[in-house]
Design an enzyme around this catalytic site. Structure first.
Site, short mmCIF file in Angstrom:
data_model
loop_
_atom_site.label_atom_id
_atom_site.label_comp_id
_atom_site.label_asym_id
_atom_site.label_seq_id
_atom_site.Cartn_x
_atom_site.Cartn_y
_atom_site.Cartn_z
N HIS A 41 0.83 -1.20 0.00
CA HIS A 41 0.00 0.00 0.00
C HIS A 41 0.86 1.25 0.00
O HIS A 41 2.05 1.22 0.32
CB HIS A 41 -0.94 0.02 1.21
CG HIS A 41 -0.24 0.11 2.53
ND1 HIS A 41 0.42 -0.96 3.10
CD2 HIS A 41 -0.08 1.15 3.40
CE1 HIS A 41 0.93 -0.60 4.27
NE2 HIS A 41 0.66 0.69 4.47
N HIS A 53 4.76 0.03 0.37
CA HIS A 53 5.47 -0.73 1.40
C HIS A 53 4.58 -1.82 1.98
O HIS A 53 3.35 -1.81 1.79
CB HIS A 53 6.02 0.18 2.50
CG HIS A 53 4.98 1.01 3.19
ND1 HIS A 53 4.43 2.13 2.62
CD2 HIS A 53 4.39 0.89 4.40
CE1 HIS A 53 3.54 2.67 3.44
NE2 HIS A 53 3.50 1.92 4.53
N ARG A 84 4.95 6.80 13.66
CA ARG A 84 5.07 7.35 12.30
C ARG A 84 4.50 8.75 12.22
O ARG A 84 3.40 9.01 12.70
CB ARG A 84 4.33 6.45 11.30
CG ARG A 84 4.54 6.84 9.84
CD ARG A 84 3.60 6.07 8.93
NE ARG A 84 2.24 6.61 8.96
CZ ARG A 84 1.16 5.94 8.57
NH1 ARG A 84 1.27 4.69 8.16
NH2 ARG A 84 -0.04 6.50 8.60
N ASP A 109 0.64 4.97 1.78
CA ASP A 109 -0.09 5.56 2.90
C ASP A 109 -1.12 6.60 2.43
O ASP A 109 -0.80 7.50 1.65
CB ASP A 109 0.88 6.22 3.88
CG ASP A 109 1.65 5.21 4.71
OD1 ASP A 109 1.12 4.10 4.92
OD2 ASP A 109 2.77 5.53 5.13
#
Length: 302
Positions: free
Chosen positions: A117, A278, A293, A119
Site C-alpha cells: 500500500h 510498502h 510514524r 499511505d
C-alpha cells in the site's frame, strides 16, 4: 518465437560515482531502491542538510537511519522540516503528539499491515512521505519492504502503458477503517473521507518521473474502465477490469524493485510515499513490535 522481455530496474548508480557530494554518508541498499544514511543525527540538522535529504529521497525513494535515539517531540519536529503533517482519523495517536500514529502489536494484537500500500492514498491529497521509527522491535521478524513504483511503471510493456495512460482509479479507506465503526460513525467517515479518484499513472511533482499509482491496500476499482475498454457482455467488462487491476497490483511483488529493512530500536525509515509502496511483514506474533510514524502532507496526484 519472440524472446521474453527482461526486467530493467531503474539504476541508482551503484557502479558510478555520486554526482552530488552529500553532507552525510550514503550506502546503497539495492541497485533499484533504498540507501542507508550515516554520519547524521536527525534531531539536529541544518537547512542545507534538510534540502540534501530531500534530494536523496527523490533519488533513492527510501532512506534508512540507524541509532537515532530521538524523542517523540523531535520526531514530529523533524518531519515538519519537510512539510505540514497530517493527523490520521482512525489510527491510535501518541498521547502528547497527535501527528504521531502508534502501531503497537504483541501477544494480544496481531499485525495487519501486511499488504502492499501507499499511505493514505484514499485522501484527496495523499502524503508526500512518511517517517517511521522503531521503538521496540522483535529480534527476528517484523521487517518492512518497500518497492520502487517508478521502476514498476518503467518496466511495463509499452502496450500496457498506452492502455492505462488515460485510466483513473478509485482509492477508498472505508473498506478497512469503516468496518470498525458504528453505523453513525461510518456515515460520518464516508462524509468526511469520500472515495477519491486518482490517475493510474501519476507524475512525480519534483522529478517528473511516471509512477504506477494503484495499490492493493486502498485501490478498489477503475473509475473509467467501461468508458475505455470494449466488451461483448457485462461480465467481460467486470472480469477484464479485475484482471487488469490484479496485473497492476502484482507489479509491486517483483523482488527486483524491492528493498527489505531489518529493524533495530531507534532505526528510522523515511520514504517517498508518492513513488513507493510498502509492506510490513507480520511474522513476529506474539513478539512486541512498537512503531511511531509521522506523515507529511503531499499534493493531489496528477
Amino acid at each position: 518465437m519472440q524472446a521474453a522481455a527482461t526486467l530493467a530496474p531503474v539504476s541508482l548508480g551503484a557502479d558510478t560515482p555520486e554526482v552530488e557530494s552529500w553532507p552525510f554518508s550514503v550506502e546503497l541498499a539495492t541497485p533499484t531502491i533504498g540507501a542507508e544514511i550515516g554520519n547524521i543525527h536527525l534531531a539536529d540538522i541544518d537547512e542545507p542538510t534538510v534540502q540534501a535529504l530531500r534530494r536523496a529521497l527523490q533519488k533513492y525513494k527510501v532512506l534508512f537511519f540507524r541509532d537515532q535515539d530521538i524523542t517523540p517531540a523531535q520526531h514530529v519536529a523533524l518531519a515538519r522540516r519537510f512539510g505540514d503533517l497530517e493527523v490520521h482519523p482512525s489510527i491510535q495517536h501518541h498521547p502528547d503528539h497527535p501527528e504521531l500514529v502508534v502501531f503497537g502489536h504483541d501477544g494480544n494484537s496481531r499485525g495487519r499491515e501486511n499488504v502492499w500500500h501507499s499511505d493514505v492514498s484514499w485522501r484527496e491529497v495523499p502524503s508526500m512521505g512518511s517517517i517511521l521509527r522503531c521503538v521496540d522491535c522483535p529480534k527476528v521478524g517484523g521487517d518492512t519492504l518497500w518497492v520502487n513504483m517508478v521502476a514498476a511503471y518503467e518496466n511495463l510493456p509499452e502496450a500496457v502503458k498506452d492502455r492505462i495512460a488515460p485510466m483513473q482509479a478509485v482509492h477508498d479507506g472505508f473498506p478497512v477503517f469503516g468496518i470498525r465503526l458504528s453505523p453513525e460513525l461510518a456515515r460520518n467517515w464516508q462524509r468526511d473521507f469520500p472515495a477519491q479518484v486518482h490517475p493510474v499513472v501519476r507524475t512525480h511533482p519534483e522529478t517528473g518521473e511516471k509512477i504506477l499509482f494503484v495499490n492493493e491496500g486502498w485501490t478498489t476499482h477503475l473509475a473509467n474502465y467501461l468508458q475505455l475498454e470494449p466488451y461483448r457482455v457485462g461480465s467481460d467488462a467486470r472480469f477484464g477490469e479485475l484482471d487488469l487491476l490484479a496485473y497492476l497490483y502484482r507489479q509491486a511483488s517483483q523482488p527486483e524493485y524491492q528493498v527489505r529493512l531489518k529493524w533495530r530500536p531507534n532505526t528510522i525509515a523515511f520514504w517517498d510515499n508518492r513513488a513507493t509502496q510498502h509492506y510490513a511483514v507480520s511474522d513476529y506474533f506474539p513478539a512486541v513490535r512498537h512503531m511511531q510514524r509521522a506523515t507529511i502532507i503531499g499534493d493531489r496526484p496528477r
